[in-house]
Every structure is written in structure tokens, then in C-alpha cells.
Design a protein around this motif. Sequence first.
Motif, PDB file in Angstrom:
ATOM      1  N   THR A 136       0.905  -1.198   0.112  1.00 20.38           N
ATOM      2  CA  THR A 136      -0.076  -0.030  -0.090  1.00 20.38           C
ATOM      3  C   THR A 136       0.862   1.248   0.019  1.00 20.38           C
ATOM      4  OG1 THR A 136      -0.270  -0.631   2.202  1.00 20.38           O
ATOM      5  CG2 THR A 136      -2.162  -0.949   0.931  1.00 20.38           C
ATOM      6  N   SER A 137       2.032   1.220   0.691  1.00 15.59           N
ATOM      7  CA  SER A 137       2.792   2.453   0.593  1.00 15.59           C
ATOM      8  C   SER A 137       3.348   2.579  -0.567  1.00 15.59           C
ATOM      9  CB  SER A 137       3.971   2.246   1.760  1.00 15.59           C
ATOM     10  OG  SER A 137       3.408   2.110   2.992  1.00 15.59           O
ATOM     11  N   LEU A 138       3.992   1.604  -1.371  1.00 16.89           N
ATOM     12  CA  LEU A 138       4.399   1.814  -2.667  1.00 16.89           C
ATOM     13  C   LEU A 138       3.458   2.457  -3.705  1.00 16.89           C
ATOM     14  CD1 LEU A 138       6.857   1.299  -4.584  1.00 16.89           C
ATOM     15  CD2 LEU A 138       6.038  -0.833  -5.240  1.00 16.89           C
ATOM     16  N   LEU A 139       2.209   1.664  -3.426  1.00 14.65           N
ATOM     17  CA  LEU A 139       1.243   2.430  -4.441  1.00 14.65           C
ATOM     18  C   LEU A 139       0.683   3.679  -4.254  1.00 14.65           C
ATOM     19  CD1 LEU A 139      -1.112  -0.823  -4.459  1.00 14.65           C
ATOM     20  CD2 LEU A 139       0.534  -0.217  -6.273  1.00 14.65           C
ATOM     21  N   GLU A 140       0.548   4.121  -2.832  1.00 14.04           N
ATOM     22  CA  GLU A 140       0.125   5.311  -2.364  1.00 14.04           C
ATOM     23  C   GLU A 140       1.152   6.406  -2.840  1.00 14.04           C
ATOM     24  OE1 GLU A 140      -2.728   4.066   1.259  1.00 14.04           O
ATOM     25  OE2 GLU A 140      -0.766   5.147   1.520  1.00 14.04           O
ATOM     26  N   SER A 141       2.482   5.963  -2.899  1.00 14.00           N
ATOM     27  CA  SER A 141       3.445   6.947  -2.779  1.00 14.00           C
ATOM     28  C   SER A 141       3.719   7.343  -4.241  1.00 14.00           C
ATOM     29  CB  SER A 141       4.986   6.618  -2.172  1.00 14.00           C
ATOM     30  OG  SER A 141       5.469   5.525  -2.787  1.00 14.00           O
ATOM     31  N   THR A 142       3.411   6.275  -5.246  1.00 12.53           N
ATOM     32  CA  THR A 142       3.646   6.355  -6.740  1.00 12.53           C
ATOM     33  C   THR A 142       2.552   6.741  -7.568  1.00 12.53           C
ATOM     34  OG1 THR A 142       3.456   3.810  -6.798  1.00 12.53           O
ATOM     35  CG2 THR A 142       5.752   4.757  -6.555  1.00 12.53           C
ATOM     36  N   LEU A 143       1.471   5.991  -7.054  1.00 16.45           N
ATOM     37  CA  LEU A 143       0.229   6.383  -8.191  1.00 16.45           C
ATOM     38  C   LEU A 143      -1.023   7.241  -7.411  1.00 16.45           C
ATOM     39  CD1 LEU A 143      -0.136   2.649  -9.357  1.00 16.45           C
ATOM     40  CD2 LEU A 143       0.556   4.689 -10.787  1.00 16.45           C
ATOM     41  N   GLY A 144      -0.573   7.519  -5.806  1.00 15.64           N
ATOM     42  CA  GLY A 144      -1.680   8.122  -5.458  1.00 15.64           C
ATOM     43  C   GLY A 144      -2.436   7.420  -4.165  1.00 15.64           C
ATOM     44  N   PRO A 145      -3.218   8.292  -3.411  1.00 17.18           N
ATOM     45  CA  PRO A 145      -3.644   7.655  -2.284  1.00 17.18           C
ATOM     46  C   PRO A 145      -4.806   6.797  -2.387  1.00 17.18           C
ATOM     47  CG  PRO A 145      -4.048  10.146  -2.389  1.00 17.18           C
ATOM     48  CD  PRO A 145      -2.988   9.556  -3.454  1.00 17.18           C
ATOM     49  N   ASP A 146      -5.679   6.954  -3.602  1.00 16.68           N
ATOM     50  CA  ASP A 146      -6.455   6.081  -4.118  1.00 16.68           C
ATOM     51  C   ASP A 146      -6.148   4.804  -4.618  1.00 16.68           C
ATOM     52  OD1 ASP A 146      -8.195   8.142  -3.217  1.00 16.68           O
ATOM     53  OD2 ASP A 146      -8.469   8.831  -5.321  1.00 16.68           O
ATOM     54  N   SER A 147      -4.992   4.740  -5.206  1.00 17.82           N
ATOM     55  CA  SER A 147      -4.665   3.601  -6.091  1.00 17.82           C
ATOM     56  C   SER A 147      -4.774   2.166  -5.404  1.00 17.82           C
ATOM     57  CB  SER A 147      -3.275   3.761  -6.466  1.00 17.82           C
ATOM     58  OG  SER A 147      -2.186   3.918  -5.486  1.00 17.82           O
ATOM     59  N   PRO A 148      -4.542   1.887  -4.160  1.00 21.25           N
ATOM     60  CA  PRO A 148      -4.777   0.553  -3.682  1.00 21.25           C
ATOM     61  C   PRO A 148      -6.154   0.127  -4.071  1.00 21.25           C
ATOM     62  CG  PRO A 148      -3.641   2.041  -1.788  1.00 21.25           C
ATOM     63  CD  PRO A 148      -3.961   2.608  -2.940  1.00 21.25           C
ATOM     64  N   GLY A 149      -7.056   0.910  -3.895  1.00 22.68           N
ATOM     65  CA  GLY A 149      -8.323   0.764  -4.250  1.00 22.68           C
ATOM     66  C   GLY A 149      -8.711   0.262  -5.642  1.00 22.68           C
ATOM     67  N   TRP A 150      -7.675   0.515  -6.609  1.00 26.21           N
ATOM     68  CA  TRP A 150      -7.758   0.115  -8.072  1.00 26.21           C
ATOM     69  C   TRP A 150      -7.763  -1.312  -8.236  1.00 26.21           C
ATOM     70  CZ3 TRP A 150      -3.695   3.931 -10.472  1.00 26.21           C
ATOM     71  CH2 TRP A 150      -3.894   5.392 -10.254  1.00 26.21           C
ATOM     72  N   PHE A 151      -7.102  -1.884  -7.148  1.00 23.51           N
ATOM     73  CA  PHE A 151      -6.800  -3.475  -7.222  1.00 23.51           C
ATOM     74  C   PHE A 151      -7.984  -4.182  -6.677  1.00 23.51           C
ATOM     75  CE2 PHE A 151      -2.971  -1.233  -7.983  1.00 23.51           C
ATOM     76  CZ  PHE A 151      -2.093  -1.811  -8.884  1.00 23.51           C
ATOM     77  N   ASP A 152      -8.541  -5.345  -7.302  1.00 21.11           N
ATOM     78  CA  ASP A 152      -9.733  -6.125  -6.936  1.00 21.11           C
ATOM     79  C   ASP A 152      -9.074  -6.961  -5.823  1.00 21.11           C
ATOM     80  OD1 ASP A 152     -11.305  -4.800  -8.846  1.00 21.11           O
ATOM     81  OD2 ASP A 152     -11.571  -6.709  -9.851  1.00 21.11           O
ATOM     82  N   VAL A 153      -8.004  -7.493  -5.683  1.00 21.93           N
ATOM     83  CA  VAL A 153      -7.436  -8.077  -4.751  1.00 21.93           C
ATOM     84  C   VAL A 153      -5.906  -7.867  -4.619  1.00 21.93           C
ATOM     85  CG1 VAL A 153      -6.856 -10.510  -4.225  1.00 21.93           C
ATOM     86  CG2 VAL A 153      -9.008 -10.105  -5.522  1.00 21.93           C
ATOM     87  N   ILE A 154      -5.633  -7.555  -3.180  1.00 26.11           N
ATOM     88  CA  ILE A 154      -4.140  -7.542  -2.924  1.00 26.11           C
ATOM     89  C   ILE A 154      -3.709  -8.656  -2.110  1.00 26.11           C
ATOM     90  CG2 ILE A 154      -2.429  -6.100  -1.860  1.00 26.11           C
ATOM     91  CD1 ILE A 154      -3.921  -3.670  -2.619  1.00 26.11           C
ATOM     92  N   GLY A 155      -3.066  -9.660  -2.651  1.00 28.86           N
ATOM     93  CA  GLY A 155      -2.625 -10.921  -1.796  1.00 28.86           C
ATOM     94  C   GLY A 155      -1.056 -10.673  -1.514  1.00 28.86           C
ATOM     95  N   ALA A 156      -0.859 -10.529  -0.177  1.00 25.73           N
ATOM     96  CA  ALA A 156       0.554 -10.207   0.167  1.00 25.73           C
ATOM     97  C   ALA A 156       0.905 -10.822   1.789  1.00 25.73           C
ATOM     98  CB  ALA A 156       0.689  -8.564   0.500  1.00 25.73           C
TER      99      ALA A 156
END
Length: 257
Positions: A136-156
Motif C-alpha cells: 500500500t505504501s508503494l502504491l500510494e507514494s507512486t500512483l496516489g492515495p486512491d490507487s490501492p483501491g484500483w486493485f480488486d485483490v491484494i494478496g501479500a
Amino acid sequence: MTSREDTSLRAVLFDVDGTLADTERDGHRPAFNAAFVESGLDWEWGVELYGELLAVTGGKERIRHYIEKHVPGELDRPGLNDWIAALHKAKTRHYVAMLARGDIPLRPGVARLIRELREAGIRIAIATTTTPENVTSLLESTLGPDSPGWFDVIGAGDIVAGKKPEPDIYHWVLERLALPARQCIALEDSENGIRSALAAGLDTVITVNAYTRFQDFTGAAAVLSHLGEPQQPCTGLAGSFPKGGWVDAAFLATLKA
Ligand code: XBP
Ligand code: MG
């Protein structure tokens, strides 16, 4: 074509470390070293040693592997598992701070491809061994605060028992997407990654980096230097090559045809 045979592209599953961003050498590695210093350890993971340690996926697993191989006396530490977990927690804190400072950019073509897939209605997901907050930190810092929500599933991370090269994380993500592997493509950067994806039945596109360039990518649909951009075409190393030199939704769809 019946739905049972339908292989049209419905989702793209992204690995994170080495695929979305070149995180290992100048991200995870210094974060591990900062945690070691903070804990009063004299361990230092140099660039070359870290390349060897990458054979083991997962930060906690990597620390244990290092202890077994390089400082076996530490195996007698009381509460070793908890101690490793605490050390790894400190490492994650350092790593997330680096991401928040914007120290680690996305690789060429990643932001463009994610945008194009979303525009084309192709679902996106994450399948990684790294810790969830790192994603989530990588996505937010590079693609913006909403970007984790673009992914239907985050498996980590630790949500599955077997980390890559086991297929567990890909099975977990496919199950939550409710899609068969034949309608999906995995994007990976490493041998452990492609072993995991292929074992889950996924066609896999590889973008190599300095640590993985000479690994075995037998079975890959394409092996490329990076995803490419119109102004920065990629180089093909094996398999299919995208016309023009950049991976887009249309190219990925041709791999399923
Ligand atoms: C990445 C990993 C991770 C990172 C470190 O593999 O193995 O463990 O190196 O992250 P992949 P953590 O790209 O195949 O997912 O310390 O959070 O585990
Ligand atoms: Mg990777």
C-alpha cells in the motif's frame, strides 16, 4: 467458444518487488541494514550477498536463512522466531519510511499499463510475498492515495503458508478474483516468481532486473527488459515481443489468444 474454453484476458496479476519497482537493492536491502544497526547487530548485507539471499523469498524467512548460513551461533537465541519478527518489523518501518519519502519510483511502463488496463476494463490484482503495508505504501507514494483501491485483490505476505516459488499466493488471489488461471496473466521479475505463477497455471510475462537478468525463465510467454514506453522501448530477451516496444493491454490479450 464455450465459457469453459474461454481464454480471453480478464485480469492481470502483478508481482511487486522487482516488477512494479526496483525495490530490492536500494529499498529492502538498506532497510534490513538499518534494522540491523538499530538492533546493535554488526551484520551488513552488501549488494552481492543480498543477491544470493534473494533466493529465499520473504523477509523473515531471509533473515533466518542468513542466520543459518552465516551466523549459526544466533540460532541459540531464546525466542528466535519472535526476535526475527521484531527485527523484521523494524525493517518494515524503515522501508515504509523510504517509500513515503518517494525514494523508489515505478519501473518504466508500469503506471501506463495499469491505467490502460483499467480503461480497458481488465481487472488488476497483486500477488506478492512482501508485507501488506509495503504494497500500500508503494502504491500510494507512486500512483496516489486512491490507487490501492484500483486493485480488486491484494494478496501479500503471510496470508498463505507457502511463499513463492510455491503457487499458494496466486491460488489465493485467483480464488478471490473468482477467475480461472486461463483468463489471467501474471507479471513477474524472478525465477521464484515465474515458478509460482506457472505452478498456478498462469501465463507469465517477465521483466528482468539486475538481480534476475540471468535466471531461468523457461516457460515464460515473454521475457523483456521492462514494460516499455513509446519513448522508451523495451528489449526482447525471449518469447513474444510487443510491436513498437511497449507492453499494452492488446499485447497481453494476444498472449491469451
Ligand atoms: C519479494 C520478497 C520480499 C521482499 C522483502 O519477492 O521476497 O520478501 O524481498 O519484503 P516477490 P518483506 O517479488 O517474488 O514477491 O521483508 O516484507 O518480506
Ligand atoms: Mg518479484
